[in-house]
Design a protein around this motif. Structure first.
Motif, PDB file in Angstrom:
ATOM      1  N   MET A   1       0.828  -1.190   0.000  1.00  0.00           N
ATOM      2  CA  MET A   1       0.000   0.000   0.000  1.00  0.00           C
ATOM      3  C   MET A   1       0.868   1.248   0.000  1.00  0.00           C
ATOM      4  O   MET A   1       0.534   2.214  -0.676  1.00  0.00           O
ATOM      5  N   ALA A   2       1.973   1.219   0.695  1.00  0.00           N
ATOM      6  CA  ALA A   2       2.843   2.395   0.766  1.00  0.00           C
ATOM      7  C   ALA A   2       3.453   2.724  -0.585  1.00  0.00           C
ATOM      8  O   ALA A   2       3.784   3.873  -0.847  1.00  0.00           O
TER       9      ALA A   2
ATOM     10  N   ASN B   1      -9.044  -0.564  -2.471  1.00  0.00           N
ATOM     11  CA  ASN B   1     -10.025  -1.627  -2.672  1.00  0.00           C
ATOM     12  C   ASN B   1      -9.392  -2.879  -3.252  1.00  0.00           C
ATOM     13  O   ASN B   1      -9.776  -3.996  -2.896  1.00  0.00           O
ATOM     14  N   GLN B   2      -8.398  -2.751  -4.138  1.00  0.00           N
ATOM     15  CA  GLN B   2      -7.719  -3.924  -4.672  1.00  0.00           C
ATOM     16  C   GLN B   2      -7.023  -4.686  -3.543  1.00  0.00           C
ATOM     17  O   GLN B   2      -7.071  -5.919  -3.505  1.00  0.00           O
ATOM     18  N   ILE B   3      -6.407  -3.972  -2.634  1.00  0.00           N
ATOM     19  CA  ILE B   3      -5.723  -4.622  -1.506  1.00  0.00           C
ATOM     20  C   ILE B   3      -6.740  -5.280  -0.587  1.00  0.00           C
ATOM     21  O   ILE B   3      -6.553  -6.400  -0.129  1.00  0.00           O
ATOM     22  N   ARG B   4      -7.854  -4.601  -0.328  1.00  0.00           N
ATOM     23  CA  ARG B   4      -8.902  -5.165   0.524  1.00  0.00           C
ATOM     24  C   ARG B   4      -9.444  -6.460  -0.071  1.00  0.00           C
ATOM     25  O   ARG B   4      -9.589  -7.467   0.638  1.00  0.00           O
ATOM     26  N   LEU B   5      -9.727  -6.462  -1.348  1.00  0.00           N
ATOM     27  CA  LEU B   5     -10.261  -7.662  -2.006  1.00  0.00           C
ATOM     28  C   LEU B   5      -9.248  -8.804  -1.978  1.00  0.00           C
ATOM     29  O   LEU B   5      -9.614  -9.963  -1.748  1.00  0.00           O
ATOM     30  N   LYS B   6      -7.973  -8.467  -2.183  1.00  0.00           N
ATOM     31  CA  LYS B   6      -6.907  -9.476  -2.123  1.00  0.00           C
ATOM     32  C   LYS B   6      -6.823 -10.070  -0.716  1.00  0.00           C
ATOM     33  O   LYS B   6      -6.693 -11.278  -0.546  1.00  0.00           O
ATOM     34  N   MET B   7      -6.892  -9.193   0.293  1.00  0.00           N
ATOM     35  CA  MET B   7      -6.840  -9.646   1.683  1.00  0.00           C
ATOM     36  C   MET B   7      -8.042 -10.524   2.017  1.00  0.00           C
ATOM     37  O   MET B   7      -7.905 -11.580   2.626  1.00  0.00           O
TER      38      MET B   7
ATOM     39  N   SER C   1     -15.649  -4.878   4.944  1.00  0.00           N
ATOM     40  CA  SER C   1     -16.222  -3.907   4.005  1.00  0.00           C
ATOM     41  C   SER C   1     -15.177  -2.858   3.649  1.00  0.00           C
ATOM     42  O   SER C   1     -14.187  -2.671   4.361  1.00  0.00           O
ATOM     43  N   SER C   2     -15.407  -2.145   2.552  1.00  0.00           N
ATOM     44  CA  SER C   2     -14.454  -1.127   2.127  1.00  0.00           C
ATOM     45  C   SER C   2     -14.360   0.001   3.153  1.00  0.00           C
ATOM     46  O   SER C   2     -13.272   0.509   3.426  1.00  0.00           O
TER      47      SER C   2
ATOM     48  N   LEU D   1      -2.557   7.490   0.532  1.00  0.00           N
ATOM     49  CA  LEU D   1      -4.018   7.522   0.614  1.00  0.00           C
ATOM     50  C   LEU D   1      -4.569   8.916   0.341  1.00  0.00           C
ATOM     51  O   LEU D   1      -5.625   9.062  -0.268  1.00  0.00           O
ATOM     52  N   SER D   2      -3.855   9.931   0.782  1.00  0.00           N
ATOM     53  CA  SER D   2      -4.332  11.297   0.583  1.00  0.00           C
ATOM     54  C   SER D   2      -3.987  11.831  -0.807  1.00  0.00           C
ATOM     55  O   SER D   2      -4.422  12.910  -1.177  1.00  0.00           O
ATOM     56  N   GLY D   3      -3.192  11.064  -1.564  1.00  0.00           N
ATOM     57  CA  GLY D   3      -2.813  11.485  -2.905  1.00  0.00           C
ATOM     58  C   GLY D   3      -1.715  12.522  -2.929  1.00  0.00           C
ATOM     59  O   GLY D   3      -1.469  13.158  -3.948  1.00  0.00           O
ATOM     60  N   LYS D   4      -1.009  12.710  -1.811  1.00  0.00           N
ATOM     61  CA  LYS D   4       0.012  13.760  -1.739  1.00  0.00           C
ATOM     62  C   LYS D   4       1.401  13.286  -2.142  1.00  0.00           C
ATOM     63  O   LYS D   4       2.354  14.028  -2.053  1.00  0.00           O
TER      64      LYS D   4
END
Length: 171
Positions: A1-2, A9-15, A24-25, A74-77
């Motif tokens: 993720m870093a 969501n791709q990581i959540r689904l993989k997990m 849930s997301s 996550l914040s897009g920065k």
């Protein structure tokens, strides 16, 4: 993720697939923003005391710097770690991040819409112009255009080797 190579969501689904979980997301997103991972607990403001982070008694799972790197992604920065600024695409959207809207010139993304029996995948514009087109037809048209291009045999072999090396890299 870093590293920012996959969406949350791709990581959540993989997990969920690996662990047999079904988080849930919203719960997943809330969890990855929790400072508990690096050994801190958030204390809400109470009466005249300000909110603060305090050291927890449990051992941290990740370093504080890794936690904040994830928060920046996550914040897009941050884009330093992303491969050419692109998130690895969902199988239905290999062109996501490369297409521009034919109506307004904005960025095209992709998503699925759940019908009664199936999920239907679309590329669509991020703006309010309303552009939306089936990902299957866009991908098929792109494939038809690619087939019109002929490459020298040596170039074709080189591309195959590059793609095979990329697919063998653990992402």
């Amino acid at each position: 993720m870093a590293k920012g190579k996959y969406t949350t969501n791709q990581i959540r689904l993989k997990m969920n697939a690996m662990e047999g979980a079904n988080i849930s997301s919203t719960s997943f997103y809330r969890a990855i923003k929790n400072p508990m991972y690096y050994g801190k607990i958030f204390i809400k403001a109470f009466k005249e005391e300000e909110a603060c982070l305090v050291d927890a008694t449990h051992e941290s799972l990740i370093s504080e710097s890794l936690f904040y790197q994830v928060q920046k992604v996550l914040s897009g920065k941050t884009w330093e770690e992303r491969p050419q600024g692109k998130v690895i695409a969902h199988n239905h959207f290999p062109l996501r991040g490369f297409l521009k809207c034919p109506k307004c010139g904005g960025h095209i993304t992709g998503s699925g819409s759940k019908g009664k029996k199936n999920v239907y995948y679309y590329y669509h514009c991020n703006s309010t112009c309303g552009y939306r087109h089936s990902s299957d037809s866009v991908n098929a048209e792109f494939d038809r255009e690619l087939k019109k291009i002929e490459f020298h045999d040596g170039f074709t072999q080189l591309i195959k080797e590059i793609l095979l090396n990329l697919s063998s890299i653990d992402i």
